[in-house]
Design a protein around this motif. Structure first.
Motif, PDB file in Angstrom:
ATOM      1  N   UNK A 139     -12.541  -0.616  -3.979  1.00  0.00           N
ATOM      2  CA  UNK A 139     -13.749  -0.671  -3.155  1.00  0.00           C
ATOM      3  C   UNK A 139     -13.426  -1.192  -1.756  1.00  0.00           C
ATOM      4  N   UNK A 140     -12.630  -2.242  -1.685  1.00  0.00           N
ATOM      5  CA  UNK A 140     -12.273  -2.833  -0.388  1.00  0.00           C
ATOM      6  C   UNK A 140     -11.460  -1.835   0.444  1.00  0.00           C
ATOM      7  N   UNK A 141     -10.591  -1.060  -0.189  1.00  0.00           N
ATOM      8  CA  UNK A 141      -9.812  -0.051   0.540  1.00  0.00           C
ATOM      9  C   UNK A 141     -10.719   0.995   1.184  1.00  0.00           C
ATOM     10  N   UNK A 142     -11.766   1.415   0.460  1.00  0.00           N
ATOM     11  CA  UNK A 142     -12.715   2.389   1.011  1.00  0.00           C
ATOM     12  C   UNK A 142     -13.419   1.783   2.229  1.00  0.00           C
ATOM     13  N   UNK A 143     -13.857   0.541   2.101  1.00  0.00           N
ATOM     14  CA  UNK A 143     -14.528  -0.145   3.205  1.00  0.00           C
ATOM     15  C   UNK A 143     -13.589  -0.357   4.389  1.00  0.00           C
ATOM     16  N   UNK A 144     -12.342  -0.656   4.071  1.00  0.00           N
ATOM     17  CA  UNK A 144     -11.342  -0.878   5.122  1.00  0.00           C
ATOM     18  C   UNK A 144     -11.039   0.428   5.862  1.00  0.00           C
ATOM     19  N   UNK A 145     -10.927   1.520   5.125  1.00  0.00           N
ATOM     20  CA  UNK A 145     -10.670   2.832   5.734  1.00  0.00           C
ATOM     21  C   UNK A 145     -11.792   3.209   6.704  1.00  0.00           C
ATOM     22  N   UNK A 146     -13.017   2.816   6.365  1.00  0.00           N
ATOM     23  CA  UNK A 146     -14.172   3.103   7.225  1.00  0.00           C
ATOM     24  C   UNK A 146     -14.284   2.114   8.385  1.00  0.00           C
ATOM     25  N   UNK A 147     -13.438   1.091   8.389  1.00  0.00           N
ATOM     26  CA  UNK A 147     -13.482   0.093   9.457  1.00  0.00           C
ATOM     27  C   UNK A 147     -14.569  -0.941   9.285  1.00  0.00           C
ATOM     28  N   UNK A 148     -15.169  -0.981   8.104  1.00  0.00           N
ATOM     29  CA  UNK A 148     -16.268  -1.903   7.853  1.00  0.00           C
ATOM     30  C   UNK A 148     -15.799  -3.266   7.360  1.00  0.00           C
ATOM     31  N   UNK A 149     -14.575  -3.303   6.855  1.00  0.00           N
ATOM     32  CA  UNK A 149     -13.982  -4.542   6.342  1.00  0.00           C
ATOM     33  C   UNK A 149     -12.547  -4.616   6.846  1.00  0.00           C
ATOM     34  N   UNK A 150     -12.114  -5.836   7.121  1.00  0.00           N
ATOM     35  CA  UNK A 150     -10.710  -6.085   7.474  1.00  0.00           C
ATOM     36  C   UNK A 150     -10.166  -7.094   6.465  1.00  0.00           C
ATOM     37  N   UNK A 151      -8.912  -6.937   6.110  1.00  0.00           N
ATOM     38  CA  UNK A 151      -8.302  -7.872   5.160  1.00  0.00           C
ATOM     39  C   UNK A 151      -7.061  -8.488   5.776  1.00  0.00           C
TER      40      UNK A 151
END
Length: 125
Positions: A58-70
């Motif tokens: 889930x976090x990878x999908x959000x990260x790909x969209x630029x909505x989350x950074x890790x």
């Protein structure tokens, strides 16, 4: 008012990634949670009662969209909200909102004209 041709320009990979990311309730929940502060993937997995592997996806999908950074520090991967503010997505939605508002306004005019005609001439037979 945004025209249909202007809306087409928003149809790119970034919009697709954003809407795909936002289409899932868990991912929307993750964004809501991160809006209150950073969290580790472990914390998020516990909060949403899922496996670490599931939450990482889930976090990878959000990260790909630029909505989350890790960021990984040692063995802990911490998540925070990304820097994107969804302007393109909001503009795309606003274009369709304006389109539908205009259509409903026209429909309201037609209904009012029919009501006025009926009141002045009586019901048509």
């Amino acid at each position: 008012m945004i025209t249909l041709s202007q809306m087409v320009q928003f149809s790119d990979a970034q919009l697709d990634a954003s809407f795909a990311a936002l289409s899932d309730a868990t991912r929307r929940g993750v964004l809501e949670r991160l809006g209150r502060g950073n969290a580790s993937i472990t914390d998020l997995a516990d909060r949403f009662h899922m496996t670490l592997t599931g939450m990482k996806k889930h976090v990878e999908v959000l990260e790909k969209a630029g909505l989350v950074a890790t960021e990984k520090v040692g063995r802990v991967r911490t998540c925070r909200l990304g820097l994107r503010a969804l302007q393109a997505e909001m503009a795309w939605i606003e274009g369709y909102r304006q389109l539908w508002t205009a259509r409903f306004d026209e429909l309201d005019k037609i209904v009012e004209e029919l009501k006025a005609r009926e009141e002045s001439h009586g019901p048509e037979r």
